[in-house]
Design a protein around this motif. Structure first.
Motif, short mmCIF file in Angstrom:
data_model
loop_
_atom_site.label_atom_id
_atom_site.label_comp_id
_atom_site.label_asym_id
_atom_site.label_seq_id
_atom_site.Cartn_x
_atom_site.Cartn_y
_atom_site.Cartn_z
N ALA A 39 45.82 30.35 1.61
CA ALA A 39 47.22 30.77 1.48
C ALA A 39 47.35 32.24 1.06
CB ALA A 39 47.93 29.87 0.47
N ILE A 40 46.35 32.79 0.41
CA ILE A 40 46.41 34.21 0.02
C ILE A 40 46.51 35.10 1.25
CG2 ILE A 40 45.13 36.10 -1.10
CD1 ILE A 40 44.07 33.97 -3.08
N ASP A 41 45.91 34.69 2.35
CA ASP A 41 45.96 35.51 3.57
C ASP A 41 47.39 35.81 4.00
OD1 ASP A 41 43.21 35.99 4.21
OD2 ASP A 41 43.04 33.87 4.69
N GLN A 42 48.31 34.91 3.75
CA GLN A 42 49.69 35.11 4.19
C GLN A 42 50.42 36.19 3.39
OE1 GLN A 42 50.94 31.00 3.86
NE2 GLN A 42 50.81 30.78 6.08
N ARG A 43 49.98 36.46 2.17
CA ARG A 43 50.67 37.46 1.34
C ARG A 43 49.84 38.70 1.07
NH1 ARG A 43 49.12 36.36 -4.23
NH2 ARG A 43 48.13 34.33 -4.34
N ALA A 44 48.58 38.67 1.44
CA ALA A 44 47.68 39.79 1.15
C ALA A 44 47.88 40.94 2.13
CB ALA A 44 46.22 39.32 1.24
N TYR A 45 47.42 42.10 1.71
CA TYR A 45 47.23 43.22 2.62
C TYR A 45 45.79 43.14 3.08
CZ TYR A 45 51.64 45.35 1.31
OH TYR A 45 52.98 45.61 1.12
N HIS A 46 45.58 43.25 4.39
CA HIS A 46 44.26 43.18 4.97
C HIS A 46 43.85 44.60 5.35
CE1 HIS A 46 44.52 38.77 5.28
NE2 HIS A 46 45.81 39.03 5.41
N LEU A 47 42.70 45.03 4.86
CA LEU A 47 42.21 46.39 5.07
C LEU A 47 40.91 46.30 5.85
CD1 LEU A 47 42.38 49.47 4.20
CD2 LEU A 47 40.90 48.81 2.31
N TRP A 48 40.83 47.04 6.96
CA TRP A 48 39.59 46.98 7.74
C TRP A 48 39.38 48.27 8.51
CZ3 TRP A 48 44.15 44.88 9.38
CH2 TRP A 48 44.57 45.18 10.67
N ALA A 49 38.12 48.43 8.91
CA ALA A 49 37.72 49.50 9.82
C ALA A 49 37.05 48.84 11.01
CB ALA A 49 36.76 50.47 9.13
N ALA A 50 37.28 49.41 12.19
CA ALA A 50 36.67 48.89 13.41
C ALA A 50 36.10 50.05 14.21
CB ALA A 50 37.70 48.13 14.24
N ASP A 51 35.12 49.73 15.06
CA ASP A 51 34.55 50.77 15.92
C ASP A 51 35.37 50.90 17.21
OD1 ASP A 51 33.74 48.70 17.63
OD2 ASP A 51 31.65 48.80 17.01
N GLU A 52 34.89 51.71 18.14
CA GLU A 52 35.62 51.98 19.38
C GLU A 52 35.82 50.72 20.24
OE1 GLU A 52 32.57 53.63 18.72
OE2 GLU A 52 33.62 55.19 17.59
N THR A 55 35.19 46.19 17.25
CA THR A 55 34.33 45.35 16.42
C THR A 55 34.57 45.72 14.97
OG1 THR A 55 32.67 45.29 18.17
CG2 THR A 55 31.92 44.73 15.95
N ILE A 56 34.76 44.71 14.13
CA ILE A 56 35.04 44.96 12.72
C ILE A 56 33.79 45.50 12.04
CG2 ILE A 56 35.79 43.93 10.53
CD1 ILE A 56 37.94 43.98 12.81
N ILE A 57 33.94 46.63 11.36
CA ILE A 57 32.86 47.26 10.61
C ILE A 57 32.87 46.76 9.17
CG2 ILE A 57 32.02 49.46 9.66
CD1 ILE A 57 33.23 50.80 12.19
N SER A 58 34.05 46.79 8.54
CA SER A 58 34.18 46.38 7.14
C SER A 58 35.58 45.84 6.92
CB SER A 58 33.90 47.56 6.20
OG SER A 58 34.81 48.62 6.44
N TYR A 59 35.73 45.08 5.83
CA TYR A 59 36.99 44.37 5.59
C TYR A 59 37.13 44.04 4.11
CZ TYR A 59 40.30 40.53 5.27
OH TYR A 59 41.34 39.73 4.89
N ALA A 60 38.38 43.96 3.65
CA ALA A 60 38.72 43.41 2.34
C ALA A 60 40.19 43.02 2.37
CB ALA A 60 38.47 44.43 1.23
N ARG A 61 40.57 42.16 1.47
CA ARG A 61 42.00 41.87 1.33
C ARG A 61 42.42 42.21 -0.09
NH1 ARG A 61 42.44 35.21 1.49
NH2 ARG A 61 41.41 34.88 -0.51
N ILE A 62 43.66 42.67 -0.22
CA ILE A 62 44.23 43.13 -1.49
C ILE A 62 45.50 42.32 -1.73
CG2 ILE A 62 45.26 45.10 -2.70
CD1 ILE A 62 43.67 46.90 -0.65
#
Length: 147
Positions: A39-52, A55-62
């Motif tokens: 349920a946290i996914d629905q209210r979180a901010y999702h932060l990520w970096a992807a390549d060209e 493809t997801i390089i890194s991720y976190a949720r806040i």
């Protein structure tokens, strides 16, 4: 480049790619059977970096809980480990927190072997190590204005 969005502002395809890498790391690689999407996914901010190739390089949720900022599900995809991506991600997390929730305390539940890593960024342990899903964790905090 990092992207930060709430679930309602991203495409289904994007969230599926984020969920796939999270599951690959936290459920499959770490051999932990638990409810990875919650349920946290629905209210979180999702932060990520992807390549060209997207493809997801890194991720976190806040997210904010009980007036305290938390972040978690911190990962660097296996192909990008050992290249400084973890440090870039943590710097981006702290920047986003300062933007979204300035002057708030930050609390995390880190894997215990990463306490020194987070300590480099001003986090201090506030609990003894404890087991969660078969992995030792530790609670840590940081005053957000002490970036």
């Amino acid at each position: 480049m990092f992207v930060c969005k709430q679930l309602s502002a991203m495409s289904a395809d994007t969230f599926c790619r984020l969920a796939q890498v999270r599951t690959a790391v936290f459920v499959v690689e770490q051999a932990c059977a638990y409810q990875e999407i919650d349920a946290i996914d629905q209210r979180a901010y999702h932060l990520w970096a992807a390549d060209e190739q997207e493809t997801i390089i890194s991720y976190a949720r806040i997210f904010l809980q009980d007036e305290v900022v938390h972040f978690g599900r911190v990962l660097v995809a296996p192909a990008y480990r050992g290249q400084g991506e973890g440090h870039r991600l943590l710097q981006a997390i702290l920047h986003q927190i300062q933007t979204l929730y300035p002057m708030r305390e930050i609390r995390i539940e880190a894997q215990a072997h990463l306490a020194g890593y987070y300590g480099q960024y001003g986090f201090e342990s506030i609990s003894a190590p404890y087991e969660e899903d078969g992995i030792l964790h530790i609670r840590m905090k940081k005053e957000s204005f002490a970036n």
